[in-house]
Each structure stands twice: as C-alpha cells, then as structure tokens.
Design a protein around this motif. Structure first.
Motif, PDB file in Angstrom:
ATOM      1  N   GLN A  29       0.828  -1.194   0.000  1.00  0.00           N
ATOM      2  CA  GLN A  29       0.000   0.000   0.000  1.00  0.00           C
ATOM      3  C   GLN A  29       0.864   1.246   0.000  1.00  0.00           C
ATOM      4  OE1 GLN A  29      -2.693  -0.162   3.293  1.00  0.00           O
ATOM      5  NE2 GLN A  29      -3.923  -1.824   2.428  1.00  0.00           N
ATOM      6  N   HIS A  30       0.310   2.298  -0.592  1.00  0.00           N
ATOM      7  CA  HIS A  30       1.025   3.565  -0.617  1.00  0.00           C
ATOM      8  C   HIS A  30       1.181   4.108   0.800  1.00  0.00           C
ATOM      9  CE1 HIS A  30       2.016   7.742  -1.644  1.00  0.00           C
ATOM     10  NE2 HIS A  30       2.356   7.268  -2.836  1.00  0.00           N
ATOM     11  N   GLY A  31       2.313   4.720   1.059  1.00  0.00           N
ATOM     12  CA  GLY A  31       2.583   5.211   2.397  1.00  0.00           C
ATOM     13  C   GLY A  31       1.628   6.296   2.865  1.00  0.00           C
ATOM     14  N   LEU A  32       1.007   7.016   1.926  1.00  0.00           N
ATOM     15  CA  LEU A  32       0.083   8.097   2.286  1.00  0.00           C
ATOM     16  C   LEU A  32      -1.374   7.660   2.218  1.00  0.00           C
ATOM     17  CD1 LEU A  32       1.750  11.088   0.401  1.00  0.00           C
ATOM     18  CD2 LEU A  32       2.053  10.410   2.777  1.00  0.00           C
ATOM     19  N   LYS A  33      -1.630   6.354   2.036  1.00  0.00           N
ATOM     20  CA  LYS A  33      -3.001   5.894   1.934  1.00  0.00           C
ATOM     21  C   LYS A  33      -3.728   6.086   3.266  1.00  0.00           C
ATOM     22  CE  LYS A  33      -5.875   1.988   0.613  1.00  0.00           C
ATOM     23  NZ  LYS A  33      -5.929   0.584   0.162  1.00  0.00           N
ATOM     24  N   GLY A  34      -4.940   6.644   3.182  1.00  0.00           N
ATOM     25  CA  GLY A  34      -5.726   6.898   4.380  1.00  0.00           C
ATOM     26  C   GLY A  34      -5.482   8.245   5.013  1.00  0.00           C
ATOM     27  N   ARG A  35      -4.430   8.928   4.582  1.00  0.00           N
ATOM     28  CA  ARG A  35      -4.143  10.249   5.142  1.00  0.00           C
ATOM     29  C   ARG A  35      -4.988  11.301   4.417  1.00  0.00           C
ATOM     30  NH1 ARG A  35       2.006  12.111   5.370  1.00  0.00           N
ATOM     31  NH2 ARG A  35       2.069  10.116   6.523  1.00  0.00           N
ATOM     32  N   LYS A  36      -5.628  12.182   5.162  1.00  0.00           N
ATOM     33  CA  LYS A  36      -6.483  13.220   4.594  1.00  0.00           C
ATOM     34  C   LYS A  36      -5.867  14.586   4.805  1.00  0.00           C
ATOM     35  CE  LYS A  36     -10.819  10.674   5.216  1.00  0.00           C
ATOM     36  NZ  LYS A  36     -12.181  10.708   5.792  1.00  0.00           N
ATOM     37  N   SER A  37      -6.081  15.435   3.817  1.00  0.00           N
ATOM     38  CA  SER A  37      -5.545  16.787   3.911  1.00  0.00           C
ATOM     39  C   SER A  37      -6.327  17.591   4.949  1.00  0.00           C
ATOM     40  CB  SER A  37      -5.631  17.483   2.548  1.00  0.00           C
ATOM     41  OG  SER A  37      -5.203  18.819   2.645  1.00  0.00           O
ATOM     42  N   LYS A  38      -5.631  18.483   5.629  1.00  0.00           N
ATOM     43  CA  LYS A  38      -6.283  19.319   6.634  1.00  0.00           C
ATOM     44  C   LYS A  38      -7.227  20.334   6.000  1.00  0.00           C
ATOM     45  CE  LYS A  38      -2.497  18.922   9.974  1.00  0.00           C
ATOM     46  NZ  LYS A  38      -1.510  19.668  10.793  1.00  0.00           N
ATOM     47  N   THR A  39      -6.921  20.765   4.789  1.00  0.00           N
ATOM     48  CA  THR A  39      -7.773  21.721   4.082  1.00  0.00           C
ATOM     49  C   THR A  39      -8.232  21.097   2.775  1.00  0.00           C
ATOM     50  OG1 THR A  39      -5.856  22.746   2.980  1.00  0.00           O
ATOM     51  CG2 THR A  39      -6.596  23.703   5.083  1.00  0.00           C
TER      52      THR A  39
END
Length: 437
Positions: A59-69
C-alpha cells in the motif's frame, strides 16, 4: 491501446501459471515481464517496480491520510446551517456556495450531505406510506395543460409573516413549465396567471384543474360542472376547454403537483427577494433554465420538444380589448381618493368623477385607467412601501370658469402703500431720535 481486462489473471495467478510451466527453472528475478504483462494486463513500468519488491504489492505510504484543508474548507458552516434548516437539495446548496466563491464541484457537495445527514431534522410521519398505485398516462403534443396553486409563507425584514400564492402551469406532454407569484389566490390573479402562461407557452385544447371555487360552483344532478360565470366567459374569450379532476385524487394531475413540490424544494429553498416583481423575474429565469435542461422522467429537453411538436398544435394568444380587461382588474375608489391593489393604496386624480377604475401593474410601474379603459388617469412607481402613494392633483379642485376683457383696458388707477398701525412701543425706539451736534 489497452486490451479488455475481463479475461486477465491476477498477478499471483499469473506467477503460479508461469511457475507451473517452467518448474525448476522458475526464478522471480528472471521472470519474463512481457509475458506477465500479457497475462495480467499490468503495464511494464509497474511490473518493473513490483519486481523490486519480489512482486508483492504494498500500500502507498500516504493511503488513508487526509488533507487538513479541502475545497470545502471555509464553506462547511454554510452547508451545516442550510442542512439544519432542512435544505437538502444539492443544486440549491451548490448555487449558494458558488455565490460565496466556491470553486469545487457538485459531487463534493453531495458527498458532504451524505456524510452529515444527522444535521437534517427528522421528518414527521403521521402514517406509514402505502405506495403509489396510480398509473401514469400521457397526452398528445399541445393537447393538455395542468394548472394548480401552491402556497408559501414569507417572512419580511421586520419579522412579520404573510402568505403568498404560486401559480403553476405545465404542459402534460413535454413538461414545459411556467410559474408566477401573487399576494393571494383570488380569481383575478388566477386569470392574470393563466393569460401570462398562455402568452408564454400557447393555448391548448383543454386545461386540467381541480375543483376550485374560482372555476366551478357545484356539480349538477347528472354530475356535469356548473361553471363560475366569470371563468366561463374567460374560456369562451380565449378559446379553451376545462376538465375537472376527481376530488381528493391528486394523481390525476400529478405533473403540476410535482412541479409545485419541485418549486418549493428547489427554487424557493434559501430564496431571498426584494418584492413580488423581483421574485417573478427570478422565477422566469428559473423556468427558462429548467425548460432548457434535460429531464430524466420524460427523456427530453422540454423547450426543444415544445418548439418542435407542441407549438404545431397550440394556438398563439392574441391581444384583444377583452383580454386586456382581465389584466386590469377593477377597483373601487375610497372616500379619500385611493384604490387598494396588492395590499397598498394608490391615489386617483380629483378630476376623475367615476367610482370604479382599473389597475394594471407591469414590473415596477402601476397604471390606473378609467372604468372603460379609455383614459389613463395616473401612474405610480411601486416602491412596496406601506405608505400611501399620492398622485399629482389628487386633492386639487377642478378649474373654475373665468371671464376676461374683450377690449383693451384703458382705465388706470393708483394704489398707495398701506399705513402701518401705530405701536405704543415706538417711543422707546431710540434709533429714530435726532441728535444735535
């Protein structure tokens, strides 16, 4: 061009197939990427990247991470307030956000509504729905229009509430629609709305309507309708027929019933207006937009179908003195020289001796005519203030006859200045004393 991936194998299945084929000679480091691409449909570049990790997908390392804006940042408060006010139409919310500078798409707004349904007030359900058992029917182009009233409460700038009426008419074949707002649903406003709708869409063979007091008085012994006299005269003047619906059966004219619901759920949600004229101008713009867009229920664009098919059958409404009388309803003059129209009072010149006048409002100008429409008496700028609107010479008496000399006047007399009355305090006026040198 990419091939169809419906018959492709997954990456583990393709590796097992190659392993069974090569047996002892199988090696992950020497696997044929071209054959693996043919079996799986995965691009060569991705296969090279997977080969570095022994063909184990990570899985991609940034998967599941959401932007603050996000694109909705700064607009969520507006959507939340509208949802709490039971405004759930995504088109209405999207239009409101675009006015505030929103640059995203409607899908983002729809996803936000789905994720925040807890803000929407619960609907009050008295009985469980039984379902619709009616059968839809259709008519030929230009054959039938449906007509009805809808009502809405208006809260003005001072906090007071009053009721307004929405006249709605729709073509049963293509869905071409027309709406107009009035202060009330009196018969004179019904006639004005029908004439405006016929001017906008054309005159059909007959109009489908429910049992309104303005249309039918009662039913005869054989069930035939006994028409209201004024409405019967209107039918003969314009040249159309009327068919009544079954009582307490709204499915008979379901198209206009649905139009009234659509107006309340789309056009009126979050609407702010200055006066009735401003509201009707926005209503015409909304009708033009809806008539020019594709509708799923009828699988067509109403305006295109109306111009192509319905206009061949519909009759164009021609202006005549008889129709003009319906657009200018009569009003009785009060004892102080005013007439009341749409809840406001407008002045009449003193020189008019009649007791009845006819009033017509076109946008922001209100025109007052004599009872026989032969003379224009006054015009008023409709400011929508509750103060009385006066006209010129409203309380001026008419000119009286005056005699003038027939020959040149030669006799001349003189007029002296009037003598000022003596004042006891003049003796104390020292400014008039003469001082000696």
């Amino acid at each position: 061009m990419n091939e169809n991936n419906s018959d492709k194998l997954s990456l583990p299945q393709a590796l097992d197939l190659i392993k069974d084929r090569e047996k002892e000679n199988f090696c992950l480091e020497k696997v044929n990427l071209a054959e693996l691409q043919r079996l799986t449909g995965i691009t060569r570049a991705k296969l090279r990247h997977l080969k570095e990790s022994s063909f184990i997908e990570k899985q991609h390392g940034l998967k599941g991470r959401k932007s603050k804006t996000t694109v909705l940042s700064g607009f969520t408060g507006v959507i939340d307030n509208l949802l709490r006010s039971n405004v759930t139409n995504s088109e209405v919310l999207f239009e409101q956000l675009c006015k505030l500078g929103y640059a995203g798409g409607m899908t983002t707004v729809k996803n936000y509504i789905l994720a925040h349904k807890d803000l929407i007030p619960a609907k009050r359900q008295i009985v469980s729905p039984q379902g619709n058992r009616g059968r839809r029917y259709s008519t030929e182009p230009g054959h039938c229009f449906q007509m009805d009233w809808g009502f809405v409460k208006v809260r003005d700038y001072s906090g007071l509430e009053y009721q307004a009426a929405c006249f709605a008419m729709i073509c049963h074949h293509c869905g071409e629609r027309y709406i107009e707002f009035f202060p009330n649903a009196k018969q004179e406003n019904l006639f004005i709305g029908m004439i405006h709708a016929f001017s906008y869409m054309g005159v059909p063979h007959f109009v489908l309507i429910d049992n309104m007091k303005s249309v039918v008085i009662r039913r005869g012994s054989d069930g035939s309708p006994i028409w209201n006299h004024d409405y019967e005269v209107l039918m003969k003047t314009i040249g159309f027929e009327t068919r009544l619906c079954k009582a307490y059966h709204p499915f008979t004219k379901g198209k206009v019933e649905r139009l009234v619901q659509f107006v309340k759920g789309n056009f009126l949600l979050g609407r702010c207006f200055i006066n009735v004229t401003d509201l009707n101008m926005k209503a015409l713009e909304w009708c033009a937009k809806q008539n020019d867009s594709w509708h799923k229920s009828i699988d067509m664009i109403p305006q295109t179908e109306h111009d192509k098919e319905c206009s061949k059958i519909l009759v164009t409404l021609k202006e005549s003195p008889e129709i003009l009388l319906y657009l200018c309803p009569p009003r009785r003059i009060s004892f102080d020289g005013f007439v009341t129209y749409e809840g406001r009072r407008f002045g009449i010149p003193y020189s008019y001796s009649g007791k009845i006048v006819r009033v017509c409002r076109n946008a922001h100008i209100l025109t007052i005519y004599s009872a026989d429409m032969s003379h224009q008496l006054a015009t008023h700028d409709v400011t929508w203030s509750h103060r009385d609107s006066f006209c010129k010479d409203q309380y001026v008496l008419p000119d009286q006859p005056e005699e003038f000399p027939t020959a040149a006047v030669k006799t001349v007399i003189e007029q002296s200045a009037p003598e000022l009355p003596s004042n006891a305090f003049d003796r104390f006026d020292f400014s008039k004393e003469a001082f000696d040198d």
